[in-house]
Design an enzyme around this catalytic site. Structure first.
Site, PDB file in Angstrom:
ATOM      1  N   SER A 286       0.831  -1.198   0.000  1.00  0.00           N
ATOM      2  CA  SER A 286       0.000   0.000   0.000  1.00  0.00           C
ATOM      3  C   SER A 286       0.863   1.243   0.000  1.00  0.00           C
ATOM      4  CB  SER A 286      -0.899   0.024   1.235  1.00  0.00           C
ATOM      5  OG  SER A 286      -0.155   0.373   2.389  1.00  0.00           O
ATOM      6  N   ASP A 287       0.282   2.338  -0.458  1.00  0.00           N
ATOM      7  CA  ASP A 287       0.892   3.621  -0.152  1.00  0.00           C
ATOM      8  C   ASP A 287       0.737   3.832   1.356  1.00  0.00           C
ATOM      9  OD1 ASP A 287       2.126   6.087  -0.453  1.00  0.00           O
ATOM     10  OD2 ASP A 287       0.969   6.589  -2.233  1.00  0.00           O
ATOM     11  N   TRP A 288       1.519   4.745   1.898  1.00  0.00           N
ATOM     12  CA  TRP A 288       1.597   4.892   3.352  1.00  0.00           C
ATOM     13  C   TRP A 288       0.290   5.474   3.899  1.00  0.00           C
ATOM     14  CZ3 TRP A 288       5.287   2.596   1.304  1.00  0.00           C
ATOM     15  CH2 TRP A 288       6.410   2.165   2.006  1.00  0.00           C
ATOM     16  N   GLY A 289      -0.427   4.681   4.671  1.00  0.00           N
ATOM     17  CA  GLY A 289      -1.697   5.116   5.213  1.00  0.00           C
ATOM     18  C   GLY A 289      -2.868   4.943   4.276  1.00  0.00           C
ATOM     19  N   ALA A 290      -2.701   4.163   3.191  1.00  0.00           N
ATOM     20  CA  ALA A 290      -3.768   4.014   2.203  1.00  0.00           C
ATOM     21  C   ALA A 290      -4.656   2.807   2.461  1.00  0.00           C
ATOM     22  CB  ALA A 290      -3.166   3.905   0.801  1.00  0.00           C
TER      23      ALA A 290
END
Length: 754
Positions: A286-290
């Site tokens: 994932s993208d960070w916090g996605a």
């Protein structure tokens, strides 16, 4: 990947981390030490399966959770391995089985240091992704990727969060500078080559942001809608080319929603397309916090959560995954598949057989030469009336104005920010914190011009006082004025130069008609002064050696050869959506008609078209001549191949007096009944370097998918029988030299590959 938070939040996280448990692998003891992974035999898939068979559940779960170890350190790791200093991410290893940690670094333009690090790692910055795309040269893209991959590995990183493929649907997207333009073939080819270069160092590269992540406004909650056929022929096709050409070990799903679901829990994207149709064997991070769920994300095809620690919900943390398993929301077979995909990429790309370690020497001089060559190849000469460029060697007085050209060259902000050796050449420009700082690399165009033109006397004005700049310009033989536009992740920007620079350039041009404009921008900008100046050079964000590259092109040491990877509109009203970037649910009603296709379909004349670029020499591009110089009979320059493939044979001659490089562009058009989104598409390209008077015969393959449309009723690529046209053109707006060819009907299944 964003970076957020305030000092108080960071302090709270750091204090809370003292009470957090260590990752599962550290708690599972080191009893019965086994070193298995390096000794396994077979293909990467077979080795991953053999290793997986020896793993405990807690060890499998360890591979599925990454931590932001710098700005938001979630835990004081007790495992022998530690996160790298200033890094973007860390996934603990499994020492018992010989599995190293995943040490992850941003990004696609060089090895970045996160903002929370007290000291910034000084590393070589490539030019922006858009600048690299403007080279139209996959060899330069590969060399740049190999360079940043080598620096990442020298710092002990084995995963580089670069390989940005998103199309330029919105010219005001603040992150366009990281990407590779508006055309699927060009973007996918160039980014794929860079990914391959990175991975030549036994470093995994990450194709991102998958998918339809085409603006920063409302990127975390915007729901972007696009019908499937249009999606397949635009955004997804760009990624498909990049995956085929680069074979990335990882893909990064995006922040935004697509068709009502967050991209990181969208089974259509992560399972149907990536796994089932493309047959891609890597892993999705994932993208960070996605990530916004546990079971839905895991079952949709997400393999690894990249997170911020206590600030986020820790969806793939051990406790939540075990709870979901116990409730039957996820089965262990899915956990096995997630872990096995990660292991397979680690084997395939050498992370296990050739482990990374810190502290290796870096040849910065050689790496700056790579960056400079990339910048030189991507600088686009947009206009050169009267041959004012290259700068006359006998010029006596040259005025240089604006753009901090006395100090350095601009770079883009956000998570891709690479910090230079030495200091920021122009510190203190707001914003000084996220999404900044604004960084200028210490490579002064003014200083470098002085070295190349020692007989000239230079004057400099910073441009803050247009009247003073005009007075300096009036007394000069010629003027070079720099215009800048700063862009960054997390923001969108105006399609214009920052501040009052348009007025500055207008005042300078009024004072001296011999004015050359050099642009350092994150993407297309409007140029209300374009008719007033004889020469315009687009230098993008030119990287660590950008000042030298700009000077080399201005002075004629290097012949410009860049071509635009994106259309430059004349005005906002030429865009599909002239208003501010939209929020909430956004329907891309233009479909696959992106960039130059939109302009052609609407009959709009841009300021500068996609593919445009001038040279200091001249080229003749034509179908090959038959023996004796006669033009050949039809089928002329087209050769038909198997499975509907075509090859265009083109003869390129340098008819000028300087060595130079030309970009041969092939455009294709379908009959009206073919149902295309636009009158023409880029079908192929190649860059050719020629000495004065030299000629070369080149063959350019045309992928059959570019002669077809996506068929939702019969999934796959379908081409109707009919009369198709292939054109050799200077750019997307050039009528060029065309040849028609009758092609039979064709259908290619979704899993088809060249």
């Amino acid at each position: 990947m964003p970076r957020k938070g305030l000092p108080l939040v960071a302090l709270t996280l750091a204090m809370a981390s003292l009470a957090m448990p260590a990752p599962a692998v550290a708690q599972e003891g080191a009893a019965q030490p086994v070193i298995l992974a390096p000794d396994t035999q077979g293909t990467p898939g077979e080795r991953a399966a053999a290793t997986l068979a020896q793993m405990r559940l807690a060890e499998k779960l360890t591979l599925l959770k990454g931590y932001f170890a710098t700005d938001f350190p979630p835990v004081k790791f007790k495992a022998p391995e530690q996160a790298r200093y200033g890094s973007a991410g860390y996934v603990p290893g499994i020492a018992r089985l010989g599995i190293p940690p995943q040490w992850q670094a941003d990004a696609g333009l060089g090895v970045a240091t996160q903002g929370g690090a007290a000291e910034k790692r000084a590393r070589t910055a490539l030019p922006s992704g858009l600048a690299t795309a403007a080279t139209w040269d996959p060899a330069l893209a590969y060399a740049g990727g190999a360079m940043i991959g080598a620096e990442a590995r020298a710092d002990g990183f084995n995963v580089l969060l670069g390989g940005s493929v998103n199309l330029m649907r919105e010219p005001r997207n603040g992150r366009n500078f990281e990407y590779a333009g508006e055309d699927p073939l060009l973007a996918g080819t160039m980014v794929g080559a860079q990914i391959a270069g990175v991975q030549s160092n036994h470093v995994i590269s990450t194709a991102k942001h998958f998918a339809v992540n085409d603006q920063e406004t409302d990127r975390n909650s915007g729901n972007f809608l696009l019908d499937e056929a249009a999606l397949r022929m635009s955004d997804l096709l760009a990624f498909q080319f990049a995956f085929e050409k680069g074979d990335p070990g990882a893909a990064m799903c995006a922040y935004n929603l697509f068709d009502g679901l967050h991209a990181c829990e969208q089974p259509f994207l992560l399972t149907q397309v990536l796994r089932n149709e493309w047959g891609w064997p890597g892993y999705v991070m994932s993208d960070w916090g996605a990530v916004h769920s546990t079971a839905p994300a895991a079952n949709a095809g997400l393999d690894q959560e990249s997170g911020y620690g206590l600030q986020m919900d820790d969806w793939f943390g051990r406790e939540k995954l075990e709870t979901a398993l116990a409730a039957g929301e996820i089965d262990e077979a899915r956990i096995d598949l997630m872990a096995e995909s990660i292991l397979r990429s680690m084997f395939a790309h050498g992370l296990i057989d050739d482990p990374a370690s810190e502290g290796h020497a870096i040849d910065f001089a050689a790496h700056q030469a790579v960056s400079r060559a990339d910048a030189e190849g991507g600088i686009v000469l947009l206009k050169n009336e009267g041959g004012i460029l290259p700068l006359a060697q006998d010029a006596k007085v040259i005025a240089v104005i604006g753009g901090h050209a006395d100090k350095g060259v601009l770079s883009g902000g956000g998570s891709s920010q690479v910090y230079p050796d030495g200091t920021n050449a122009v510190p203190g420009i707001a914003p000084t914190s996220w999404p900044g700082p604004v960084v200028y690399y210490p490579s002064s165009p003014l200083e470098e011009l002085g070295k190349l033109l020692p007989g000239a006397r230079f004057g400099f004005a910073d441009g803050s006082d247009p009247a003073a700049a005009a007075r300096l310009a009036k007394d000069a033989d010629l003027v070079v004025v720099f215009g800048t536009q700063w862009a960054s992740e997390s923001i969108d920007v105006a399609m214009a130069l920052d501040g009052d620079q348009d007025a500055l350039i207008g005042a300078v041009a009024d004072a001296n008609p011999n004015t050359v404009v050099v642009l350092e921008t994150g993407g297309p900008v409007m140029m209300p002064w374009a008719d007033k100046v004889p020469a315009i050079l687009e230098a993008w964000y030119p990287g660590r050696a950008g000042g030298e590259a700009i000077a080399n092109v201005l002075a004629g040491k290097v012949n410009p050869s860049g071509r635009l990877p994106a259309t430059f509109p004349k005005s906002l009203d030429q865009l599909p959506y002239p208003g501010e970037p939209r929020k909430g649910t956004v329907t891309y009603s233009e479909g696959a008609t992106v960039g130059y296709k939109w302009f052609a379909s609407k009959g709009l004349e841009p300021l500068f078209p996609f593919g445009h670029g001038l040279s200091y020499t001249s080229f003749r591009v034509e179908p090959p001549k038959a023996p004796g110089g006669a033009q050949p009979e039809l089928p002329g320059f087209l050769l038909a191949g198997t499975q509907g493939a075509l090859t265009a044979l083109v003869n390129v001659t340098n008819i000028g007096e300087r060595a130079g490089s030309d970009v041969v562009q092939i455009y294709v058009s379908g009959p009206p009944e073919a149902g295309w989104e636009a009158p023409r598409r880029l079908g192929g390209f190649t860059k050719v370097s020629l000495e004065a008077g030299e000629d070369k015969l080149v063959g350019i393959a045309i992928d059959p998918r570019l002669l077809a449309v996506w068929d939702e009723g019969n999934p796959g690529w379908s081409r109707k029988a009919g009369r198709y046209t292939v054109t050799i053109a200077r750019d997307a707006a050039d009528p060029g030299i065309s040849q028609a060819i009758e092609l039979p009907a064709l259908h290619l299944p979704p899993e088809w590959k060249p």
